[in-house]
Scaffold this motif. Structure first.
Motif, mmCIF file in Angstrom:
data_model
loop_
_atom_site.group_PDB
_atom_site.id
_atom_site.type_symbol
_atom_site.label_atom_id
_atom_site.label_comp_id
_atom_site.label_asym_id
_atom_site.label_seq_id
_atom_site.Cartn_x
_atom_site.Cartn_y
_atom_site.Cartn_z
ATOM 1 N N LEU A 38 0.843 -1.190 0.000
ATOM 2 C CA LEU A 38 0.000 0.000 0.000
ATOM 3 C C LEU A 38 0.881 1.243 0.000
ATOM 4 O O LEU A 38 1.953 1.253 0.612
ATOM 5 N N ARG A 39 0.408 2.287 -0.673
ATOM 6 C CA ARG A 39 1.119 3.559 -0.638
ATOM 7 C C ARG A 39 0.098 4.685 -0.714
ATOM 8 O O ARG A 39 -1.044 4.472 -1.124
ATOM 9 N N PRO A 40 0.490 5.927 -0.314
ATOM 10 C CA PRO A 40 -0.448 7.051 -0.351
ATOM 11 C C PRO A 40 -0.908 7.347 -1.776
ATOM 12 O O PRO A 40 -0.136 7.235 -2.735
ATOM 13 N N TYR A 41 -2.166 7.746 -1.876
ATOM 14 C CA TYR A 41 -2.737 8.134 -3.160
ATOM 15 C C TYR A 41 -2.136 9.460 -3.606
ATOM 16 O O TYR A 41 -1.929 10.376 -2.808
ATOM 17 N N VAL A 42 -1.829 9.556 -4.909
ATOM 18 C CA VAL A 42 -1.390 10.821 -5.499
ATOM 19 C C VAL A 42 -2.250 11.088 -6.724
ATOM 20 O O VAL A 42 -2.745 10.151 -7.361
ATOM 21 N N PRO A 43 -2.504 12.372 -7.026
ATOM 22 C CA PRO A 43 -3.333 12.698 -8.192
ATOM 23 C C PRO A 43 -2.826 11.989 -9.455
ATOM 24 O O PRO A 43 -1.615 11.954 -9.715
ATOM 25 N N GLY A 44 -3.767 11.412 -10.187
ATOM 26 C CA GLY A 44 -3.420 10.671 -11.395
ATOM 27 C C GLY A 44 -3.486 9.170 -11.210
ATOM 28 O O GLY A 44 -3.533 8.418 -12.186
ATOM 29 N N ASP A 45 -3.461 8.700 -9.938
ATOM 30 C CA ASP A 45 -3.613 7.264 -9.695
ATOM 31 C C ASP A 45 -5.009 6.808 -10.080
ATOM 32 O O ASP A 45 -5.976 7.573 -10.012
ATOM 33 N N ILE A 63 -3.639 3.445 -1.811
ATOM 34 C CA ILE A 63 -3.933 2.615 -2.979
ATOM 35 C C ILE A 63 -3.054 1.373 -2.951
ATOM 36 O O ILE A 63 -1.984 1.344 -2.343
ATOM 37 N N LYS A 64 -3.551 0.351 -3.621
ATOM 38 C CA LYS A 64 -2.793 -0.888 -3.765
ATOM 39 C C LYS A 64 -1.790 -0.733 -4.892
ATOM 40 O O LYS A 64 -2.148 -0.326 -5.999
ATOM 41 N N GLN A 65 -0.560 -1.063 -4.609
ATOM 42 C CA GLN A 65 0.472 -1.040 -5.644
ATOM 43 C C GLN A 65 0.721 -2.461 -6.102
ATOM 44 O O GLN A 65 0.852 -3.377 -5.294
ATOM 45 N N PHE A 66 0.779 -2.613 -7.415
ATOM 46 C CA PHE A 66 0.929 -3.946 -7.999
ATOM 47 C C PHE A 66 2.254 -4.054 -8.736
ATOM 48 O O PHE A 66 2.812 -3.067 -9.213
ATOM 49 N N VAL A 67 2.712 -5.267 -8.826
ATOM 50 C CA VAL A 67 3.894 -5.564 -9.643
ATOM 51 C C VAL A 67 3.543 -6.702 -10.587
ATOM 52 O O VAL A 67 2.614 -7.475 -10.337
#
Length: 289
Positions: A38-45, A63-67
């Motif tokens: 998880l990481r903080p939401y930034v505009p454009g996500d 938001i969930k970060q994926f790889v």
């Protein structure tokens, strides 16, 4: 390589391995991802990636970060019915072209050690070959397909195989359907809805040689029931023209259904058309992504 993979390799371009590796021609663009952190939401996500439970718990929009997953899971769904013995416009047997399609997909998986399996059969039922990796596994899979096509097959019915997949495969897969052009009916529509909701589908349709043409000599027959096909001079130009128009309308309706279900598809008339068809289908994912 074994004889089946060697035969497919003749129609496989060297850079075809990149079709599954991401980038312009990647087969899977959206579902080949696994959760990382998880990481903080930034505009454009993408707002679809917001983890609402974690956001409510922490008071911060996360938001969930994926790889990218290391390997793909690919399931071939193939028709081995009597119709597979018919001819394509190139004069090849449809099962030969279908085998080369399956082999081409198998060759694409080898550099990345992707898992590949197969569900194949006819109207009477299915045989499933479990997901595994490697050249030997793919060659055995192609050998089994060849056996099923040549060993007293029943009537073709790809919906039977699709219904099996819908019942037994719950985890997301890349499904590559290899068959002729299916009939449009309620069974087909009913099975496509749950499959497209859960999986990514590509449909490689092996084209039939036209049933009648102006050059037809009257020696053709229907592989489904053995009935002879009337010669073109007996049918007349008016009947041939009507047949061509009906076939065009049928194909347009089928393409409309596939497009509505968001299924990239291609009509393949010969083994030489396999790689261009795969590139065209993967290009749909590129434009959609």
């Amino acid at each position: 390589m074994g004889k089946h993979l060697d035969a497919a390799k003749a129609y496989f371009v060297r850079d075809g391995a990149g079709l599954l590796a991401g980038g312009r021609y990647a087969l899977v663009h959206t579902r080949s991802l696994e959760f990382d952190e998880l990481r903080p939401y930034v505009p454009g996500d993408d707002v679809r990636d917001i983890d609402w439970k974690a956001t409510a718990r922490t008071g911060h929009t996360l938001i969930k970060q994926f790889v990218s997953e290391k390997h793909h899971k690919i399931l071939i769904v193939a028709d081995t019915g009597r119709n597979a013995s018919a001819l394509t416009p190139s004069g090849e047997r449809k099962c030969e072209v279908a085998s080369h399609i399956i082999g081409a997909v198998g060759l694409i998986t080898l550099p990345r050690s992707d898992e590949i399996g197969m569900v194949a059969g006819d109207r009477r039922g299915c045989v499933e070959i479990r997901l595994r990796r490697g050249e030997t596994h793919i060659e055995r899979m192609l050998h089994r397909y060849s056996q099923m096509v040549d060993d007293d097959p029943g009537a073709g019915d790809i919906v039977t195989q699709l219904e099996w997949v819908a019942r037994h495969h719950r985890h997301p897969l890349l499904i590559v359907v290899v068959s002729d052009e299916p009939d449009i009916d309620d069974r087909l529509r009913d099975v496509l809805r749950p499959l497209t909701a859960r999986h990514d589908l590509l449909w490689a349709m092996v084209a039939d040689m036209p049933a009648v043409s102006a050059e037809d000599n009257g020696r053709g027959y229907d592989v489904a029931d053995g009935r002879p096909i009337l010669a073109a001079d007996l049918l007349g130009e008016r009947v041939i023209t009507a047949y061509r128009a009906a076939e065009q309308r049928r194909r347009e309706r089928l393409s409309e259904l596939m497009t509505a279900q968001r299924i990239p598809h291609s009509y393949i008339a010969s083994s030489r058309g396999i790689m261009p068809a795969l590139v065209a289908m993967t290009g749909v994912y590129t434009r959609a992504g």
